[in-house]
Design an enzyme around this catalytic site. Sequence first.
Site, short mmCIF file in Angstrom:
data_model
loop_
_atom_site.label_atom_id
_atom_site.label_comp_id
_atom_site.label_asym_id
_atom_site.label_seq_id
_atom_site.Cartn_x
_atom_site.Cartn_y
_atom_site.Cartn_z
N ASP A 1 0.82 -1.21 0.00
CA ASP A 1 0.00 0.00 0.00
C ASP A 1 0.86 1.26 0.00
OD1 ASP A 1 -2.29 1.54 0.11
OD2 ASP A 1 -3.14 0.51 1.84
N ASP B 1 -10.73 2.17 -3.29
CA ASP B 1 -11.33 1.83 -2.00
C ASP B 1 -12.85 1.82 -2.10
OD1 ASP B 1 -9.10 1.33 -0.51
OD2 ASP B 1 -8.92 3.36 0.29
C1 GLA Z 1 -5.73 1.99 2.14
C2 GLA Z 1 -6.13 0.81 1.27
C3 GLA Z 1 -7.16 -0.02 1.99
C4 GLA Z 1 -6.60 -0.49 3.30
C5 GLA Z 1 -6.15 0.69 4.14
C6 GLA Z 1 -5.43 0.24 5.38
O1 GLA Z 1 -6.75 2.90 2.27
O2 GLA Z 1 -6.60 1.26 0.04
O3 GLA Z 1 -7.54 -1.12 1.20
O4 GLA Z 1 -5.55 -1.38 3.08
O5 GLA Z 1 -5.28 1.53 3.41
O6 GLA Z 1 -4.95 1.28 6.13
#
Ligand code: GLA
Length: 722
Positions: free
Chosen positions: A472, A542
């Site tokens: 990430d 997301d």
């Molecule tokens: C980001 C990612 C999510 C998740 C969060 C965790 O927003 O896109 O899928 O992994 O971080 O903090």
Amino acid sequence: MIIEQNKAFLLNGNNFTYAIRVNALGDLQTVYYGEKLSATDLDFMQKSVADPCIPALNELNRETYTDGLSNEFGSFGRGDYREPTALVVRKDGAQMSSFRYVSHKIFKGVPEVKGLPHARSGGDTLSVTLKDEFSDVEVTLNYTVWDELGVIVRNAEYKNTGKDPVSLKKAFSFAVTLPERDYGVLRLYGNWAKERSPQVTPLGYGTVRVQSLRGSSSHCMNPFMGLLAENCSEDAGECYGVQLVYSGSFALTAEKNPANGTVRLQGGVNDTGFEWYLEGGETFVAPQAALCYSSEGLGGMSRAYADFLRERVINPDRVFARRPIVINNWEATYFDFGYEKLCEIIDAASELGVDTFVLDDGWFGKRDSDTSGLGDWVVNEKKLKGGLNAVIARCKEKGLKFGLWFEPEMVSEDSDLYRAHPDWAMHKAGTVPVRMRNQLILDFSRKEVVDSVFGAVSKVLSSHEISYVKWDMNRTMTEFFSAALPAVRMGEIAHRYILGVYDLAERLTAAFPKVFFEGCAGGGARFDAGMLYYFAQFWTSDDTDAYERTKIQWGTSVCYPVSAMSCHVSACPNHQTRRTTPFATRGAIASLGATGYELDPSKLTEEEKKETKAQIEAYKRISELVLKGDLYRLSSPFTENYFCEMLVSKDKTTAYLVGERFHGDPNDYMRILRLNGLDDRKTYRIEELGFTASGKALRTVGVPFPRLSDFGGWTWHLTEVK
Ligand code: GLA
């Protein structure tokens, strides 16, 4: 195929011709880029597009005054008033430049592009070296084409062949001149949870620039630009595209010249705040750009890009291999979990048919919220009794593999890493840093920082049975200051950072070849060809709402294959939009990519569990089409009440169609869906409808849209009947 005739070159891909030549003055010029032509026309092409007749110019002025010419490299301060392709500052402060032909070579294969993601193999390459008449900088322009692909890959290498240092204030990857047309500019803009919305505006005269200054390609603007001719639609007409094989701050510009209506399209690393210091003998390698011409509309361009990325960019060991169907705990628990809760999820998931349980954020350091812990890649055994091994053992017992979340490029101020190395964060001592999601970004322009992160992540990966990593990246770059770079090199930091990211990705994927890596960046912020070189798939957004996702996935498919999109079914009301959509629709939309689940399976109803099992079984049936098929976008969620896309096998014997109806509207029950992309001469059976028809009839007569209520989704399986 590349053909050379007296310093004129014809480069052919499967459906296009790109022709350039060196003119009498040594300028390298675009002669033609468009529909495929044969070498016999090269001579004619050159005569026909000879230097435009600018009445005010006599022969003497012509030597220097290059405005309006179709030069493949834009100079500065020498009569070309369009934006330059590079800006070279010499020791004496002079900035004028004029790049002219020195030599060329043609060879089989792709050029070496050290430290950057790039097209991997095959093809034919033309390298043309130009030299600045006012400095010792040489630029080598590389052009690679493949007989079977619809893209041409370009980049530039800048070499200081002298003794005195020079500084590059701009060092773009490519420039090309497109013919005069009334183009529309297509860009993929967005935001968090709303990535890659297509928008078209008229180009007009002057410059349109799409860019990111965020240190990453970003949610807000993808490193892609399309130029659509007046006749371009989804299925027909002409368009050009360019996408950068790059993940940092970028710029792509299209400039329509008032003198003759031609368009200079160029781009590369963003030049704002950029300054690359080149000592004598040093070279700066600009990232690759993949240019595409399509005479089959936007759909044709998207399919050409999908083929290019799958065949030449994405890791060949991963790209066509079956993807793990994962269940991820982020939306199920956020930071609030312990061993027992994870076991509940794992146990319930094991009955559904998923392959891998992915443990998301919160397993390491002091990490119970997003205010602390980043950088400390050590299991938090207080929170997770028995550590990762206990969770992995439970997964194994239940027949699941185990995946883990990392955010390697980040650091929290409340972390052991930051306490030990405050200067490893990218900020300027004495200034309040810009904080995003309460975190700072590590200075990946420093090798010792990358080495340390490599060590920490490797330690976790080598001491546990981990088959999957979600990498990430949740904030963008600010301050642009490194405690380690000398002042003259501070303008290099954003690009050096990305080189550090690539270095880490290269080393980790090489050291752990059995681990499947998925990219992520606060959703789909860094969804670009650069990251796809290392990670075969990327978390698309997301936002997993089954309505919003139709738009996000549609926009993403403009220049990326569906197999690169990670798409999950999540719980309703949706956590991002609060909307409730049918479970079946969520499954259908998530099947148009690398599918998975982002929910608490222990909270599913019996009916939903049954549906999940059925979805996973059904997905296995079409997974080859997701990996290898051609995408046809049939009904746009941006303009229609229906979303509809179809994947068709390369041999056109099978197809898989997914649709969604958004809102109740009694009148649109009369609407007809026309199925483009099948073989006119073949006969197909649509399993769910129980009828057969020719590809031609399905394309021309069409099929009525199914009658569904709000956000109802459907899938059809088509098979050739012999
Ligand atoms: C980001 C990612 C999510 C998740 C969060 C965790 O927003 O896109 O899928 O992994 O971080 O903090």
